[in-house]
Design an enzyme around this catalytic site. Structure first.
Site, PDB file in Angstrom:
ATOM      1  CG  ASP A 194       2.032   4.759  -5.629  1.00 21.56           C
ATOM      2  OD1 ASP A 194       1.897   5.539  -4.612  1.00 21.56           O
ATOM      3  OD2 ASP A 194       1.296   3.612  -5.744  1.00 21.56           O
ATOM      4  NE  ARG A 196      -9.365   0.372   1.123  1.00 21.43           N
ATOM      5  CZ  ARG A 196      -8.281   0.574   1.295  1.00 21.43           C
ATOM      6  NH1 ARG A 196      -7.169   0.127   0.674  1.00 21.43           N
ATOM      7  NH2 ARG A 196      -7.642   1.624   2.181  1.00 21.43           N
TER       8      ARG A 196
HETATM    9  C1  LIG Z   1      -0.668   7.032   2.040  1.00 21.44           C
HETATM   10  S1  LIG Z   1      -0.021   7.093   0.499  1.00 21.44           S
HETATM   11  C2  LIG Z   1       1.106   8.206   0.727  1.00 21.44           C
HETATM   12  C3  LIG Z   1       1.061   9.169  -0.318  1.00 21.44           C
HETATM   13  C4  LIG Z   1       2.135  10.219  -0.118  1.00 21.44           C
HETATM   14  N1  LIG Z   1       3.676   9.688  -0.047  1.00 21.44           N
HETATM   15  C5  LIG Z   1       1.822  11.287   1.123  1.00 21.44           C
HETATM   16  O1  LIG Z   1       2.607  11.185   2.125  1.00 21.44           O
HETATM   17  O2  LIG Z   1       0.948  11.908   0.946  1.00 21.44           O
HETATM   18  C6  LIG Z   1       0.895   5.347   0.237  1.00 21.44           C
HETATM   19  C7  LIG Z   1       1.252   5.139  -1.031  1.00 21.44           C
HETATM   20  O3  LIG Z   1       2.234   3.933  -1.138  1.00 21.44           O
HETATM   21  C8  LIG Z   1       2.129   3.191  -2.317  1.00 21.44           C
HETATM   22  N2  LIG Z   1       2.517   1.989  -1.827  1.00 21.44           N
HETATM   23  C9  LIG Z   1       1.911   1.003  -1.248  1.00 21.44           C
HETATM   24  N3  LIG Z   1       2.909  -0.041  -1.178  1.00 21.44           N
HETATM   25  C10 LIG Z   1       3.699   0.031  -2.111  1.00 21.44           C
HETATM   26  C11 LIG Z   1       4.933  -0.385  -2.636  1.00 21.44           C
HETATM   27  N4  LIG Z   1       5.046  -1.542  -2.302  1.00 21.44           N
HETATM   28  N5  LIG Z   1       5.674   0.131  -3.538  1.00 21.44           N
HETATM   29  C12 LIG Z   1       5.388   1.522  -3.901  1.00 21.44           C
HETATM   30  N6  LIG Z   1       4.639   2.248  -3.593  1.00 21.44           N
HETATM   31  C13 LIG Z   1       3.590   1.761  -2.495  1.00 21.44           C
HETATM   32  C14 LIG Z   1       0.238   3.373  -2.283  1.00 21.44           C
HETATM   33  O4  LIG Z   1      -0.194   2.795  -3.641  1.00 21.44           O
HETATM   34  C15 LIG Z   1      -0.224   4.763  -1.801  1.00 21.44           C
HETATM   35  O5  LIG Z   1       0.046   5.430  -3.217  1.00 21.44           O
END
Ligand SMILES: C[S@@+](CC[C@H](N)C(=O)[O-])C[C@H]1O[C@@H](n2cnc3c(N)ncnc32)[C@H](O)[C@@H]1O
Length: 288
Positions: A144, A42
């Site tokens: 996000d 990454r």
């Molecule tokens: C796997 S995706 C899930 C997306 C959606 N909620 C779903 O279930 O399809 C995880 C998301 O969490 C976000 N994320 C990770 N750490 C985070 C944090 N500390 N605060 C807010 N968002 C976060 C990532 O950027 C990513 O877009």
């Protein structure tokens, strides 16, 4: 025969450890040693873009306090997999919940890890279908950590293969086909959602309750249990007493059973007697 091909960039265990600590402290993302190669892959793109040769040099850039690079570093380490109506059983439940609350003013929902937008648009489509209107009394704040995915979500433009997986009615009703073959969420759908960058680890979220529902799906899996618990403790008082918390299929809240109880498959409600929600109404007051 397997050979040990030298890597393009020098990446030591010490570099990995520093990165692990940085992303954990900032975003709560707990990387196991098994993620070593993922981290290399990454971040290699960032080193290439900056013309660097080693991860040590890259860490020096971050340690010097380059905030733009730190944002790109963070964006690189998030996993953004998502899709429209993912974990589809949640959406009829959301619809029933909105129906039950009908007549009590604007209903407020928070999508707390919205990624590229498929999740909040699915919530918005559900709201439109529930109220049989492109202007339902529902406001969604979608947040996000990753600024890149938020920009995609704001644009609301998706590849044909994603939108064409929706049933025909939904694709026609909620999306416009563009000249380039991609689809854009209709303005009315986009107007139901406000996007903000929110790190779930930050001490002050710009969100105010009382909320009718929170979606926090497939993000807590990246956090350790103490971090999850801290976040859950902060979600509870933001929800109305009958508000719902939707979590991902592999997430359970056994460790927070004094705060949330299971209503249905991966849908939780507050345990009564929890902290009262902060008073507010409408989205303007949902956003602090
Ligand atoms: C796997 S995706 C899930 C997306 C959606 N909620 C779903 O279930 O399809 C995880 C998301 O969490 C976000 N994320 C990770 N750490 C985070 C944090 N500390 N605060 C807010 N968002 C976060 C990532 O950027 C990513 O877009």
């Amino acid at each position: 025969m397997l050979t040990n091909t030298p890597r393009e960039f020098a990446f030591t265990e010490q570099d990995f450890e520093k990165i692990r600590v940085m992303i954990y402290n900032y975003a709560g993302i707990a990387l196991t040693p098994a993620k070593h190669d993922m981290v290399y892959g990454r971040l290699a793109r960032r080193l290439r873009a900056l013309g660097l040769r080693t991860f040590n040099e890259y860490l020096q850039v971050l340690e010097r306090g380059d905030s733009k690079e730190f944002e790109l570093f963070t964006n690189s380490l998030t996993t953004n997999l998502t899709s429209f109506f993912r974990e589809s059983h949640h959406f009829p439940m959301l619809s029933d919940h909105l129906k039950a609350a009908r007549g009590s003013g604007v209903l407020n929902l928070w999508c707390s890890a919205s990624s590229t937008g498929e999740e909040p648009y699915s919530m918005a489509m559900t709201a439109c279908e529930t109220f049989d209107s492109l202007r339902p009394p529902v406001h969604i704040i979608a947040t996000d950590l990753d600024t890149g995915v938020l920009e995609t979500a704001r644009q609301g433009i998706y590849n044909a293969d994603e939108v064409e997986k929706l049933d025909n009615n939904r694709a026609r009703r909620f999306f416009d086909r563009q000249a380039d073959g991609r689809y854009r969420a209709k303005q009315e759908l986009r107007d139901l959602i406000v996007y903000r960058r929110v790190n779930l680890m930050e001490p002050n979220w710009p969100i105010r309750g009382p909320l009718d529902g929170i979606f926090c799906r497939n993000v807590m899996i990246y956090f350790d249990k103490p971090t999850q618990l801290k976040i859950l403790q902060r979600f509870a008082p933001l929800l109305k007493p009958d508000g719902l918390l939707f979590v991902g299929h592999s997430e359970n809240l056994y460790h927070a059973s004094d705060i949330f109880k299971l209503r249905s498959k991966t849908v939780y409600e507050r345990v009564s007697g929890g902290a009262a929600p902060t008073p507010a109404s409408g989205l303007r007051s949902t956003l602090r």
